[in-house]
Design an enzyme around this catalytic site. Structure first.
Site, short mmCIF file in Angstrom:
data_model
loop_
_atom_site.label_atom_id
_atom_site.label_comp_id
_atom_site.label_asym_id
_atom_site.label_seq_id
_atom_site.Cartn_x
_atom_site.Cartn_y
_atom_site.Cartn_z
N GLU A 1 0.88 -1.30 -0.08
CA GLU A 1 0.06 -0.24 0.03
C GLU A 1 0.91 1.11 0.15
OE1 GLU A 1 -1.30 2.02 3.17
OE2 GLU A 1 -0.93 0.63 4.95
N LYS B 1 -4.34 -1.01 13.80
CA LYS B 1 -3.48 0.03 14.35
C LYS B 1 -4.03 0.24 16.08
CE LYS B 1 -4.23 1.80 10.93
NZ LYS B 1 -4.67 2.87 10.17
N1 PSU Z 1 -0.68 1.58 9.11
C1 PSU Z 1 0.18 2.46 9.41
N2 PSU Z 1 0.05 3.70 8.83
C2 PSU Z 1 -0.93 4.06 8.06
C3 PSU Z 1 -1.98 3.07 7.61
C4 PSU Z 1 -1.94 1.88 8.32
O1 PSU Z 1 1.10 2.01 9.86
O2 PSU Z 1 -1.07 5.22 7.58
C5 PSU Z 1 -3.15 3.50 7.02
C6 PSU Z 1 -3.53 2.45 5.83
O3 PSU Z 1 -3.60 2.69 4.69
C7 PSU Z 1 -5.23 2.30 6.23
C8 PSU Z 1 -5.45 3.58 6.80
O4 PSU Z 1 -5.67 1.48 5.32
O5 PSU Z 1 -4.57 3.94 7.45
C9 PSU Z 1 -6.91 3.62 7.45
O6 PSU Z 1 -7.48 4.93 7.37
P1 PSU Z 1 -9.04 5.03 7.83
O7 PSU Z 1 -9.09 4.61 9.10
O8 PSU Z 1 -9.42 6.34 7.32
O9 PSU Z 1 -9.96 3.85 7.05
#
Ligand code: PSU
Ligand code: MN
Length: 316
Positions: free
Chosen positions: A33, A165
């Site tokens: 990603e 996370k």
């Molecule tokens: N894991 C990390 N850093 C990030 C992310 C994941 O260590 O920046 C990102 C991933 O791309 C995940 C996104 O899909 O954060 C989730 O964002 P949201 O909660 O807005 O869907």
């Protein structure tokens, strides 16, 4: 053909030569990603990390396919120049499923989230994907549910991560995954890792010791026609893991601050990650980088196992 069917002539997808070659020759591929590059880590560590993850995947004999939006195209596999453009971009977009059209039409640079990367990986026949942590249900805001969870419920890609996370509501996130029918498999662990910490206190239903075992479960799951994603959760490497209580302290503080500043929507994840990094004096960032590389290695090993067709079993 209706005007809204995907058009082959004007395909938005652009494969790098390396990725096209890997697809043509059935070599193991690992999707990576790019939100972690555009929004997850600060410059210049983001570029170093992107390169390092690709190197780890190649080291295992698989081919990395970093996915990002650029020049009105969905790039599958980036050249060195493109990787630099992505990492150095000013105000890049964070692209989840709902953002594709806008960002493509505007020709902007965008990093794809887990949900968006899964979508592209599946379209391109890439079965394995490595990331740090998936999105989930936010603490104190149970209607803020990451699209990652919905996508895991309907997109057959194996996602290798260190859990969700730690800034999220982990029990609620696990409930949601269960509802969506997503298997969560521990890699050499019985517990869901809590991203920076090795354990969360949440027991898992399945555990594997080797990438080969993970590949076997994956084949069995998809082989019978199930269409969901699969989560392979890998604890952070021991020497990089942080004690859970320590992490919790930073998160509590970061959440309070986010509330005071009124941070909402897709800005909350990057904001909290940055605050926690600040509060931990960079320690959480170092753990994040270590676990990202570790996940890339495990993902490449599973991809290699799947590509070797270890049992040459194909259920049709
Ligand atoms: N894991 C990390 N850093 C990030 C992310 C994941 O260590 O920046 C990102 C991933 O791309 C995940 C996104 O899909 O954060 C989730 O964002 P949201 O909660 O807005 O869907
Ligand atoms: Mn959200």
């Amino acid at each position: 053909m209706t005007p809204f069917e995907p058009s082959l002539k004007r395909s938005p997808y652009q494969l790098s030569r390396e990725v096209a070659n890997a697809k043509g020759n059935n070599l193991p591929l690992v999707a990576l990603e790019s939100t972690v590059v555009t929004h997850g880590l600060p410059k210049p560590e983001n570029l170093a990390l992107a390169r390092a993850m690709e190197a780890v995947v190649r080291g295992v004999g698989a081919v990395p396919a970093t996915i990002a939006l650029m020049d009105g195209k969905v790039k599958v596999g980036l050249t060195e120049t493109e990787l630099e453009r992505l990492a150095k971009a000013e105000n890049p977009r964070k692209v989840s499923l709902l953002d594709f059209g806008v960002v493509l039409a505007g020709g902007e640079i965008g990093g794809t989230t887990v949900a968006a990367t899964m979508f592209v990986a599946e379209k391109q026949g890439i079965q394995v994907f490595a990331t740090g942590g998936i999105g989930g249900v936010h603490r104190g805001n149970p209607t803020d549910i990451s699209t990652d969870l919905m996508q895991l419920g309907r997109c057959p890609v194996l996602v290798v991560c260190a859990g969700a996370k730690a800034i999220l509501d982990l029990p609620a996130t696990m409930e949601y995954l269960e509802t969506q029918g997503v298997p969560v498999i521990g890699f050499q662990t019985d517990e869901l890792p809590a991203f920076y910490a090795t354990s969360s206190g949440i027991k898992l239903k399945a555990r594997v010791e080797t990438p080969k075992e993970a590949a076997k479960i994956t084949e069995a799951h998809w082989g019978m026609g199930l269409k969901s994603g699969i989560l392979l959760v890998v604890p952070p490497p021991k020497d990089a893991a942080i004690e859970r209580s320590l992490v919790e302290g930073w998160i509590e503080k970061a959440l309070l601050q986010a509330n005071v500043e009124g941070i909402r929507g897709n800005a909350i994840t990057p904001y909290l990650l940055d605050r926690v990094s600040h509060l931990s004096e960079g320690r959480s960032k170092r753990t994040n980088i270590a676990l990202l590389k570790n996940n890339a290695r495990v993902a490449a090993e599973v991809a290699a196992s799947l590509a070797s067709g270890f049992e040459s079993t194909r259920y049709i």
